[in-house]
Scaffold this motif. Structure first.
Motif, mmCIF file in Angstrom:
data_model
loop_
_atom_site.group_PDB
_atom_site.id
_atom_site.type_symbol
_atom_site.label_atom_id
_atom_site.label_comp_id
_atom_site.label_asym_id
_atom_site.label_seq_id
_atom_site.Cartn_x
_atom_site.Cartn_y
_atom_site.Cartn_z
ATOM 1 N N LEU A 42 2.492 1.749 -3.376
ATOM 2 C CA LEU A 42 1.577 2.215 -4.415
ATOM 3 C C LEU A 42 1.186 3.667 -4.194
ATOM 4 O O LEU A 42 1.001 4.423 -5.152
ATOM 5 C CB LEU A 42 0.325 1.327 -4.463
ATOM 6 C CG LEU A 42 0.583 -0.080 -4.995
ATOM 7 C CD1 LEU A 42 -0.735 -0.800 -5.207
ATOM 8 C CD2 LEU A 42 1.378 -0.047 -6.288
ATOM 9 N N GLU A 43 1.055 4.061 -2.931
ATOM 10 C CA GLU A 43 0.725 5.464 -2.676
ATOM 11 C C GLU A 43 1.825 6.364 -3.211
ATOM 12 O O GLU A 43 1.566 7.439 -3.736
ATOM 13 C CB GLU A 43 0.542 5.686 -1.167
ATOM 14 C CG GLU A 43 -0.889 5.401 -0.737
ATOM 15 C CD GLU A 43 -1.040 5.236 0.763
ATOM 16 O OE1 GLU A 43 -0.034 5.393 1.494
ATOM 17 O OE2 GLU A 43 -2.168 4.932 1.198
ATOM 18 N N LEU A 66 2.399 -13.436 -8.975
ATOM 19 C CA LEU A 66 1.341 -13.960 -8.112
ATOM 20 C C LEU A 66 0.380 -12.825 -7.767
ATOM 21 O O LEU A 66 0.789 -11.801 -7.218
ATOM 22 C CB LEU A 66 1.954 -14.523 -6.836
ATOM 23 C CG LEU A 66 3.007 -15.618 -7.042
ATOM 24 C CD1 LEU A 66 3.768 -15.890 -5.756
ATOM 25 C CD2 LEU A 66 2.348 -16.881 -7.558
ATOM 26 N N ALA A 67 -0.891 -13.030 -8.077
ATOM 27 C CA ALA A 67 -1.886 -12.005 -7.786
ATOM 28 C C ALA A 67 -2.155 -11.975 -6.284
ATOM 29 O O ALA A 67 -2.219 -13.013 -5.647
ATOM 30 C CB ALA A 67 -3.166 -12.305 -8.553
ATOM 31 N N GLN A 68 -2.282 -10.781 -5.732
ATOM 32 C CA GLN A 68 -2.471 -10.629 -4.285
ATOM 33 C C GLN A 68 -3.873 -10.161 -3.970
ATOM 34 O O GLN A 68 -4.442 -9.360 -4.696
ATOM 35 C CB GLN A 68 -1.458 -9.629 -3.739
ATOM 36 C CG GLN A 68 -0.020 -10.038 -3.968
ATOM 37 C CD GLN A 68 0.305 -11.368 -3.315
ATOM 38 O OE1 GLN A 68 -0.144 -11.662 -2.211
ATOM 39 N NE2 GLN A 68 1.076 -12.195 -4.015
ATOM 40 N N TYR A 69 -4.370 -10.626 -2.845
ATOM 41 C CA TYR A 69 -5.715 -10.257 -2.435
ATOM 42 C C TYR A 69 -5.709 -8.895 -1.763
ATOM 43 O O TYR A 69 -6.625 -8.104 -1.932
ATOM 44 C CB TYR A 69 -6.260 -11.322 -1.478
ATOM 45 C CG TYR A 69 -7.609 -11.019 -0.921
ATOM 46 C CD1 TYR A 69 -8.742 -11.191 -1.710
ATOM 47 C CD2 TYR A 69 -7.756 -10.546 0.375
ATOM 48 C CE1 TYR A 69 -9.997 -10.909 -1.213
ATOM 49 C CE2 TYR A 69 -9.004 -10.253 0.881
ATOM 50 C CZ TYR A 69 -10.130 -10.434 0.075
ATOM 51 O OH TYR A 69 -11.356 -10.140 0.573
ATOM 52 N N SER A 70 -4.631 -8.639 -1.016
ATOM 53 C CA SER A 70 -4.659 -7.403 -0.238
ATOM 54 C C SER A 70 -3.343 -6.638 -0.338
ATOM 55 O O SER A 70 -2.310 -7.196 -0.717
ATOM 56 C CB SER A 70 -4.994 -7.732 1.224
ATOM 57 O OG SER A 70 -3.945 -7.388 2.078
ATOM 58 N N LEU A 71 -3.388 -5.362 -0.006
ATOM 59 C CA LEU A 71 -2.196 -4.523 -0.093
ATOM 60 C C LEU A 71 -1.397 -4.510 1.208
ATOM 61 O O LEU A 71 -0.441 -3.757 1.352
ATOM 62 C CB LEU A 71 -2.587 -3.085 -0.459
ATOM 63 C CG LEU A 71 -3.112 -2.866 -1.873
ATOM 64 C CD1 LEU A 71 -3.396 -1.398 -2.101
ATOM 65 C CD2 LEU A 71 -2.118 -3.361 -2.899
ATOM 66 N N ASP A 72 -1.817 -5.342 2.178
ATOM 67 C CA ASP A 72 -1.063 -5.422 3.431
ATOM 68 C C ASP A 72 0.229 -6.200 3.267
ATOM 69 O O ASP A 72 1.126 -6.116 4.086
ATOM 70 C CB ASP A 72 -1.897 -6.121 4.514
ATOM 71 C CG ASP A 72 -3.139 -5.315 4.849
ATOM 72 O OD1 ASP A 72 -3.093 -4.095 4.618
ATOM 73 O OD2 ASP A 72 -4.133 -5.900 5.300
ATOM 74 N N LYS A 97 0.830 -1.204 0.000
ATOM 75 C CA LYS A 97 0.000 0.000 0.000
ATOM 76 C C LYS A 97 0.872 1.264 0.000
ATOM 77 O O LYS A 97 0.642 2.192 -0.758
ATOM 78 C CB LYS A 97 -0.888 -0.021 1.243
ATOM 79 C CG LYS A 97 -1.971 1.030 1.244
ATOM 80 C CD LYS A 97 -2.892 0.801 2.441
ATOM 81 C CE LYS A 97 -3.745 2.006 2.719
ATOM 82 N NZ LYS A 97 -4.830 2.209 1.806
ATOM 83 N N LYS A 103 -6.107 -5.921 -10.329
ATOM 84 C CA LYS A 103 -5.202 -6.963 -9.864
ATOM 85 C C LYS A 103 -3.911 -6.345 -9.387
ATOM 86 O O LYS A 103 -3.396 -5.408 -9.995
ATOM 87 C CB LYS A 103 -4.877 -7.914 -11.020
ATOM 88 C CG LYS A 103 -5.429 -9.302 -10.861
ATOM 89 C CD LYS A 103 -4.824 -10.206 -11.919
ATOM 90 C CE LYS A 103 -5.791 -11.309 -12.302
ATOM 91 N NZ LYS A 103 -5.255 -12.178 -13.351
ATOM 92 N N VAL A 104 -3.404 -6.879 -8.301
ATOM 93 C CA VAL A 104 -2.094 -6.489 -7.786
ATOM 94 C C VAL A 104 -1.216 -7.727 -7.875
ATOM 95 O O VAL A 104 -1.520 -8.743 -7.270
ATOM 96 C CB VAL A 104 -2.196 -6.036 -6.325
ATOM 97 C CG1 VAL A 104 -0.816 -5.753 -5.755
ATOM 98 C CG2 VAL A 104 -3.097 -4.828 -6.220
ATOM 99 N N ILE A 105 -0.157 -7.613 -8.663
ATOM 100 C CA ILE A 105 0.621 -8.808 -8.947
ATOM 101 C C ILE A 105 2.050 -8.635 -8.451
ATOM 102 O O ILE A 105 2.724 -7.663 -8.793
ATOM 103 C CB ILE A 105 0.617 -9.103 -10.459
ATOM 104 C CG1 ILE A 105 -0.814 -9.339 -10.933
ATOM 105 C CG2 ILE A 105 1.494 -10.299 -10.780
ATOM 106 C CD1 ILE A 105 -1.041 -8.981 -12.361
#
Ligand code: SF4
Ligand code: SF4
Lengths: 427, 340
Positions: A303-304, A324-330, A300, A314-316
Motif C-alpha cells: 500500500l505504501e 476477505l476484510a483484513q484487520y491488519s496490514l501485517d 503495508k 476496509k482492507v480487502i
C-alpha cells in the motif's frame, strides 16, 4: 471462438485496472505463512537465526513452502493471523537479497513425461491460485481419477476491477500456450478451452491466433460471477456441477487458473518454485496498479507503494464482492491473494434495518437460482432447517443478492451465519 | 497510515446504488406525466382531487407512524407516492372527504395492519379504492370510472357509440392504415369532450395513455419494473378482446384499442401489476400474475356488469400471489434428483 454467458449475475460497469504488471521492490522483511493452500499447514524446517537462500525449502508438507528472498530467519511462530481469520504458523525473514544464487535450468517442459511434470509441480508447491488455493498436483490427480475429458483455463478475472488475467493475456502469451500444452499432456486429454472475458477485438484475435491448435478460445460476457469455475463450466459445456458439494470434475471438467498455467510452465522450465505473485491493487489508492509482488510481502509495503491518502476503512484481500476484510496490514501477500481492494471509511456498506419489500431483485441475480430473501430471513430468525429446505447450502456466497438489494439487507451475512450454525449443530 | 483496526465484515463490500427511497421517488417521477396530463385535461377538478389525496396521505402516514410508535419519517417519499397513485385512479368530482377516507383506509387496512410497506398482501392504493367503491359506489360509478371515457353503460355501449371518434377526433374511417394510425394517435393523446356533451369525465391519471407510457418507459429504463407482468397482463387483454369480440367486424379495431389503451389498463399494467410487495418475486410468477389480472379484467369487461374491473382484478390476483410464489420457483443450479 465461442461465446458464453450465464443466467443471473451482475454486469459491473467498472473498468478493470490496466497497465503493465510492475515489479514491486522487495521489502525489508517478509512473512511466509506455512499454509498457503487448502489443507494442513507445513512443518517449519528452518530455525530462528538461520540464513536462507531464495527458493530454499523452509516448510515441508503436502504443499511445500520456499523462501522467496535470501536472508535471516527472524521468527518461527505458531500464531500468525490468517487471511481467513484465526491463526496459522509462519516464518519471518529479514531480507538480505532477492536474487537467485544460480541460474535456473532451461528445460523444455513439453518433453517431460507426465509423471516427471507432476513430481515437479508437487515439489514446487504449486497451487491453483485463488482464495481456495487447491494443491495443484492433488487437483490434477483427482481429475485423472475422475477421468476428466476437458480442461478449462480460467482467464476471466472474477472480481470486478481486477485486471490480472487481462494483463497476463497480453504479456505472457507464450507461457500460457506452453502451460496449456503441458497441462493437457499431464492430464492426458485433448480437449481444452481458454476462457477470457470479452475485451477488444484485436486482443481477442491475437490470443486466438496464439492458442489455436492448443485450446479453443471462449469469450465470456462481462458478467460477474462467470469467473467462478461452476459457472464457467456451465457457460462453456452446458453441464451443471451438482450442488451443493459437487466439483467440476464430477461433470468431467477441470478448471485451472490462467496464472496457475503460467506458473506451471515457469516451474517446469526453470525447475524452481514460484516466488512471486501477480496482484491488482485498487480501490481507494492513489495509483491503482497491477503488481508482481514477492510472496510474503506485507500489505503495508504494497500500500505504501501505491499510495493511500484518505482514511482507510476496509482492507480487502480478493475483491469487493467475495473478498476477505483484513484487520491488519501485517498480513502478507500469499499464493491465495489475487487482489487487494481498499475502501475509504465513507464507502463502507450500510445496513439500513429496512424490511424486505419482496422486489425479487435478489432472486433475479442469484446465479444459483435460489430465493435469497427467503433463505436469509429464515437464517435471521434462527430457523436453519427451513433455510436448508430452500437450499441454503447451495449458496456460493457470490454476494450478488446483497449487492442489488434495495433494502440493503445483509443477505450474505445471514446466509453465512446460517451455514456456520448448521455446521456447529452437526458437530 | 494506520496499519491495524480496520473494519472486518463479510462480503459483498459494495452495494448497488438503488435503495428503497430512490425507487419510491423514481415511481413518483414516473407518475408525474399522468398527473400533469390529468391537470391539463380536467383543470381545477383534477387539482382538487390531487391536493386532497396528497395532503391526506401525508397527514395520515405521519399519524399512523406515530401510532405504531415509529419515529415519524416522511422523507422516504412513501406518502407522496401513495397520494399521487391514489389520485390517479380517482374520477374527478369525488369530494375531498371521500378521497381522504379512501387514502386513510388504504394506508390503515392496506398497509399498516400488516406492519408497513413491503409486508402488505394487497395493494394499499386499490384497497382504498375498494373501500370507496363499497361505501360510496355513486362516486365511483360505472360512468365515472370507465376507461377514462364518459358516460358508457358497459363495453357493449361503446360498440354503438363509435360515432364518438368522428365527433371528437374527426376520424371517420379506420379501414386504411393511415386511418388506423390516426385513430391510434388520437387515442394515445387522450380523450376529449365530444360526442357525449360538453363535460369531460374520467379518472385523473387515466386520461392520457401517452403520459402513462412515458412514465412506464422511465421505469423500464431505470429497471424498476420488468416486462414479465405487464406483458402477461396486456397480452391476455389483447387475446380476449380479439377472440371474444362479438360485435360488428368493422369496430374490432377501435374495440381492441380501447381495451388496451384506455387509461386504466395502462396505468394498471405499469404501476400496479408491477408493484413489488403484492406481486410474485420470480419472473414467471410475475407473468402468471399479469395473465391472471388480465383474465379477471376481461371476464369482467366482456361478461360482467362492471365496465372497468381492472382494480378489482388486481386485488383478486394479489390474493393469489402467495400461491404463485409457492409453486413457481426456479430450479436451483446443479440440483440432482434425489432418489427419495
Ligand atoms: S444467495 Fe448465494 S449464490 Fe445466490 S446471489 Fe446470494 S450469495 Fe450468490
Ligand atoms: S432484493 Fe432485498 S428487498 Fe428485494 S426481495 Fe431480495 S431481500 Fe427483499
Amino acid at each position: 471462438m465461442k461465446t458464453a454467458t450465464i443466467k443471473g449475475g451482475i454486469e459491473f460497469k467498472v473498468e478493470r485496472v490496466g497497465g503493465a504488471i510492475e515489479t514491486l521492490p522487495v521489502p525489508s522483511k517478509v512473512v511466509l505463512p506455512l499454509k498457503q493452500h487448502k489443507g494442513t499447514a507445513c512443518k517449519a524446517v528452518v530455525k530462528k537465526g538461520q540464513e536462507v537462500k531464495v527458493g530454499e525449502l523452509i516448510g515441508d508438507g503436502e504443499v511445500p513452502i520456499h523462501a522467496t528472498v535470501a536472508g535471516k530467519v527472524t521468527e518461527v511462530t505458531k500464531r500468525f493471523p490468517d487471511i481467513r481469520g484465526g491463526y496459522i504458523p509462519a516464518i519471518g525473514i529479514e531480507v538480505q537479497g532477492d536474487a537467485w544464487d544460480e541460474d535456473g535450468s532451461d528445460l523444455d517442459p513439453t518433453s517431460l513425461s507426465s509423471n516427471q511434470a507432476l513430481e515437479t509441480i508437487k515439489k514446487a508447491g504449486l497451487v491453483d491460485y485463488n482464495i481456495d488455493a487447491e494443491p495443484l498436483a492433488e487437483k490434477i490427480n483427482f481429475a485423472k481419477t475422475k477421468g476428466v475429458k476437458t480442461l478449462v483455463i480460467n482467464g476471466v478475472d472474477l472480481e470486478p476491477g481486477v485486471g490480472i488475467c487481462k494483463q497476463l493475456l497480453v504479456e505472457k502469451r507464450q507461457e500460457i500456450v506452453g502451460g496449456i500444452k503441458v497441462l493437457k499432456n499431464v492430464l492426458n486429454i485433448t480437449n481444452a478451452y481458454l476462457a477470457i472475458e470479452s475485451t477488444s477485438a484485436q486482443v481477442q484475435a491475437t490470443i486466438e491466433g496464439a492458442v489455436s491448435g492448443v485450446a479453443e478460445l471462449v469469450v465470456t460476457s462481462p458478467k460477474y460471477p462467470v469467473g467462478l469455475p461452476k459457472f464457467l463450466v456451465k457457460a462453456i459445456t452446458g453441464k451443471e456441477v451438482p450442488s451443493p458439494h459437487g466439483r467440476p470434475e464430477d461433470v468431467g471438467v477441470v478448471v485451472i487458473g490462467l496464472e496457475t498455467a503460467i506458473s506451471v510452465w515457469d516451474a517446469l522450465k526453470t525447475n524452481r518454485p514460484p516466488i512471486d505473485k501477480a496482484i491488482t491493487v485498487y480501490g481507494a489508492v492513489n495509483n491503482p496498479k497491477n503488481l508482481r509482488v514477492r510472496i510474503g510481502t506485507p500489505l503495508k509495503h504494497v500500500l505504501e507503494y501505491c499510495g493511500v491518502s484518505a482514511e482507510i476503512g476496509k482492507v480487502i484481500v480478493g475483491g469487493p464482492m467475495m473478498g476477505l476484510a483484513q484487520y491488519s496490514l501485517d498480513i502478507p501477500v500469499t499464493k491465495e491473494v489475487n487482489a487487494i481492494f481498499i475502501q475509504r471509511e465513507s464507502e463502507l456498506t450500510e445496513i439500513s434495518g429496512q424490511k424486505c419489500i419482496n422486489c425479487g431483485w435478489c432472486v433475479k441475480v442469484c446465479p444459483m437460482r435460489l430465493l435469497p430473501h427467503i433463505i436469509s430471513s429464515y437464517c435471521e430468525v434462527g430457523m436453519f432447517e427451513e433455510a436448508e429446505s430452500y437450499n441454503l447450502s447451495y449458496c456460493v456466497e457470490c454476494g450478488c443478492c446483497a449487492y442489488v438489494c434495495p433494502a440493503k439487507i445483509p443477505l450474505v451475512h445471514w446466509i453465512k451465519y446460517g451455514k456456520s450454525q448448521i455446521k456447529r449443530e452437526e458437530r | 497510515m494506520k496499519d491495524k483496526g480496520f473494519v472486518v465484515s463479510v462480503g459483498p463490500h459494495i452495494q448497488g446504488r438503488e435503495s428503497i427511497p430512490r425507487i419510491v421517488y423514481g415511481v413518483v417521477i414516473a407518475i408525474l406525466p399522468a398527473i400533469i396530463a390529468g391537470v391539463y385535461f380536467f383543470k381545477m377538478e383534477a387539482v382538487k382531487v390531487i391536493v386532497a389525496a396528497l395532503v391526506s396521505a401525508i397527514v395520515f402516514d405521519a399519524l399512523l407512524q406515530k401510532l405504531i410508535c415509529k419515529k415519524v419519517d416522511l422523507t422516504n417519499g412513501h406518502a407522496l407516492l401513495m397520494g399521487l397513485l391514489f389520485a390517479t385512479i380517482m374520477p374527478i368530482g369525488v369530494p375531498w372527504w371521500a378521497v381522504a377516507a379512501g387514502v386513510f383506509v388504504g394506508l390503515l387496512v392496506g398497509e399498516y395492519v400488516y406492519g408497513g410497506f413491503g409486508n402488505n398482501p394487497f395493494n394499499p392504493v386499490i384497497v382504498g379504492w375498494a373501500a370507496l367503491k363499497l361505501s360510496y359506489p355513486g362516486y365511483l360509478s360505472v360512468a365515472s370510472s370507465v376507461l377514462g371515457v364518459l358516460k358508457l353503460e358497459g363495453i357493449s355501449a361503446i360498440v354503438e357509440d363509435y360515432g364518438y371518434f368522428s365527433d371528437a377526433y374527426g376520424v371517420e374511417n379506420w379501414s386504411t392504415l393511415g386511418g388506423k394510425l390516426k385513430l391510434l394517435g388520437k387515442i394515445l393523446l387522450g380523450w376529449k369532450a365530444g360526442a357525449w356533451g360538453d363535460h369531460l369525465f374520467g379518472c385523473v391519471g387515466c386520461i392520457c395513455a401517452l403520459a402513462i407510457l412515458i412514465g412506464a418507459a422511465f421505469l423500464f429504463i431505470k429497471r424498476y419494473i420488468s416486462w414479465y407482468a405487464p406483458v402477461g397482463f396486456l397480452a391476455t387483454i389483447l387475446f380476449f378482446s380479439l377472440v371474444f369480440y362479438k360485435g360488428d367486424k368493422q369496430y374490432l379495431y377501435p374495440f381492441v384499442l380501447i381495451q388496451l389503451f384506455s387509461g386504466s389498463t395502462l396505468l394498471a399494467a405499469f404501476f400496479f401489476v408491477t408493484d413489488f410487495a403484492t406481486t410474485p418475486f420470480t419472473g414467471l410468477g410475475m407473468f402468471i400474475f399479469g395473465v391472471m389480472a388480465g383474465l379477471v379484467t376481461m371476464l369482467g369487461r366482456l361478461w360482467g356488469k362492471w365496465v372497468d374491473p381492472v382494480w378489482f382484478a388486481i386485488l383478486v390476483a394479489n390474493a393469489f400471489t402467495p400461491l404463485i410464489d409457492r409453486f413457481v420457483r426456479p430450479k436451483p443450479f446443479g440440483r440432482v434428483k434425489s432418489s427419495v
